[in-house]
Structure formats: structure tokens, C-alpha cells
Design a protein around this motif. Structure first.
Motif, PDB file in Angstrom:
ATOM      1  N   UNK A 110       3.771  10.963  -3.979  1.00  0.00           N
ATOM      2  CA  UNK A 110       4.893  11.038  -3.039  1.00  0.00           C
ATOM      3  C   UNK A 110       5.403   9.641  -2.698  1.00  0.00           C
ATOM      4  N   UNK A 111       4.509   8.666  -2.651  1.00  0.00           N
ATOM      5  CA  UNK A 111       4.933   7.276  -2.435  1.00  0.00           C
ATOM      6  C   UNK A 111       5.822   6.828  -3.593  1.00  0.00           C
ATOM      7  N   UNK A 112       5.415   7.145  -4.817  1.00  0.00           N
ATOM      8  CA  UNK A 112       6.242   6.824  -5.983  1.00  0.00           C
ATOM      9  C   UNK A 112       7.598   7.497  -5.899  1.00  0.00           C
ATOM     10  N   UNK A 113       7.625   8.758  -5.459  1.00  0.00           N
ATOM     11  CA  UNK A 113       8.888   9.466  -5.290  1.00  0.00           C
ATOM     12  C   UNK A 113       9.753   8.782  -4.229  1.00  0.00           C
ATOM     13  N   UNK A 114       9.136   8.314  -3.160  1.00  0.00           N
ATOM     14  CA  UNK A 114       9.916   7.624  -2.121  1.00  0.00           C
ATOM     15  C   UNK A 114      10.520   6.330  -2.659  1.00  0.00           C
ATOM     16  N   UNK A 172       0.833  -1.199   0.000  1.00  0.00           N
ATOM     17  CA  UNK A 172       0.000   0.000   0.000  1.00  0.00           C
ATOM     18  C   UNK A 172       0.860   1.238   0.000  1.00  0.00           C
ATOM     19  N   UNK A 173       0.269   2.341  -0.392  1.00  0.00           N
ATOM     20  CA  UNK A 173       1.027   3.586  -0.493  1.00  0.00           C
ATOM     21  C   UNK A 173       0.925   4.451   0.755  1.00  0.00           C
ATOM     22  N   UNK A 215      -0.049   9.888   2.596  1.00  0.00           N
ATOM     23  CA  UNK A 215      -1.061   9.118   1.856  1.00  0.00           C
ATOM     24  C   UNK A 215      -1.141   9.513   0.386  1.00  0.00           C
ATOM     25  N   UNK A 216      -0.236  10.349  -0.087  1.00  0.00           N
ATOM     26  CA  UNK A 216      -0.228  10.797  -1.474  1.00  0.00           C
ATOM     27  C   UNK A 216       0.476   9.757  -2.349  1.00  0.00           C
ATOM     28  N   UNK A 217      -0.215   9.151  -3.316  1.00  0.00           N
ATOM     29  CA  UNK A 217       0.414   8.136  -4.165  1.00  0.00           C
ATOM     30  C   UNK A 217       1.620   8.656  -4.952  1.00  0.00           C
ATOM     31  N   UNK A 221       7.287  -2.015   4.143  1.00  0.00           N
ATOM     32  CA  UNK A 221       6.450  -1.827   2.969  1.00  0.00           C
ATOM     33  C   UNK A 221       7.051  -2.641   1.834  1.00  0.00           C
ATOM     34  N   UNK A 222       6.244  -3.479   1.197  1.00  0.00           N
ATOM     35  CA  UNK A 222       6.726  -4.349   0.134  1.00  0.00           C
ATOM     36  C   UNK A 222       7.295  -3.588  -1.045  1.00  0.00           C
ATOM     37  N   UNK A 223       6.702  -2.468  -1.410  1.00  0.00           N
ATOM     38  CA  UNK A 223       7.198  -1.668  -2.518  1.00  0.00           C
ATOM     39  C   UNK A 223       8.567  -1.082  -2.230  1.00  0.00           C
ATOM     40  N   UNK A 224       8.785  -0.644  -1.005  1.00  0.00           N
ATOM     41  CA  UNK A 224      10.084  -0.091  -0.612  1.00  0.00           C
ATOM     42  C   UNK A 224      11.142  -1.189  -0.661  1.00  0.00           C
TER      43      UNK A 224
END
Length: 152
Positions: free
Chosen positions: A59-63, A42-43, A55-57, A118-121
Motif C-alpha cells: 500500500x505504501x508503494x501504491x501511495x 520508511x513505509x 504499515x503495508x509495504x 516521508x522521503x519516499x513521498x
């Protein structure tokens, strides 16, 4: 909140509230942050800094890009030699120490990011290390093969 003061959520374990007693014996509660002990997707998460990416998608992509870049730069520093031929021993030692310090800091930052669970990280860090190793280690091997050295 239960009678024992424990706080739980339906998505994982929440950090127990930090408490401090004041002069009257009452307790002050601080902000409760969700603490995951297993990977989640999740983002909505925090990576490295409080409230970031939130909670901004976007910004999550940027991270994710940031963690990926940290891992690539770490691999670049690991497989690069910045000491010029003819450098004095003192200069070479200082330069290697500075590079090691920066590389260690990057390694700790990637580790702290992955600890967000976080799995994406995790995947961004893994991909960054993989691509960085492939690009910079292969380049280092090509240089050593071209110069006739057996160094790996």
C-alpha cells in the motif's frame, strides 16, 4: 507520558493530545498521531488519508505511485490547452476555469502528501513533476516550434 502531559517518542515528535473538558472537569484524550518535523524514511506513514497506507509495504508503494500520478497529471493540465479553435469566449472561459480548479486541487493534494515528511513521498512528487514537465512541456515546445510561434 511525562507529568506535564507531553507525549514523545524515540522516532520524532508526537502530536500533543487534543483535550476537551467535560462537565466534571476531567479530560478526554484522543488518538495520538506521530507528527514528524523532519524527513524520515520508511513505509509506516500516513499519506493524505487517516490510516492510509498504514504499515503495508504494498500500500505504501501504491501511495507513491498515486502521488507520482497526481504530479504528472498536474503538469499535463498546466501545459495543455483544452480550448478548441472557434470556441466562444464563454465556453473557453468556463473550460479554463474548470481546468484551473482541478489543477489547483491536484496541487494541494500533492502538497498535503509531501507534508507527511516521508522521503519516499517527496521523491515521488518530485519525480512526477519532473517527468510531467519534461514530457508535456517538451511536447508544447515542439508544437510551438512546428507552428513557427515563439511562445514558450
Amino acid at each position: 507520558m511525562s507529568e506535564s502531559g507531553d507525549v514523545t517518542s524515540n522516532h520524532g515528535v508526537w502530536a500533543s493530545p487534543a483535550t476537551a473538558l467535560n462537565g466534571t472537569g476531567s479530560t478526554h484524550f484522543r488518538r495520538r498521531i506521530p507528527m514528524h518535523t523532519t524527513f524520515f524514511w520508511g513505509h509506516v506513514t500516513e499519506v493524505l488519508f487517516p490510516g492510509w497506507p498504514g504499515s503495508n509495504p504494498a500500500m505504501y508503494g501504491l501511495s507513491l505511485v498515486f502521488v507520482f500520478a497526481l504530479a504528472v497529471v498536474f503538469e499535463w493540465l498546466t501545459h495543455s490547452d483544452f480550448v478548441r479553435p472557434g470556441s466562444t469566449d464563454r465556453t473557453a472561459s468556463l473550460l479554463r476555469t474548470a481546468v484551473h480548479t482541478v489543477r489547483s486541487g491536484l496541487a494541494y493534494m500533492v502538497t498535503l502528501a509531501v507534508i507527511s515528511f516521508n522521503g519516499g513521498v517527496f521523491i515521488a512528487a518530485l519525480c512526477g513533476h519532473t517527468i510531467g514537465f519534461f514530457v508535456f512541456r517538451t511536447r508544447a515546445l515542439m508544437k510551438s516550434v512546428g507552428s513557427g510561434s515563439d511562445k514558450c
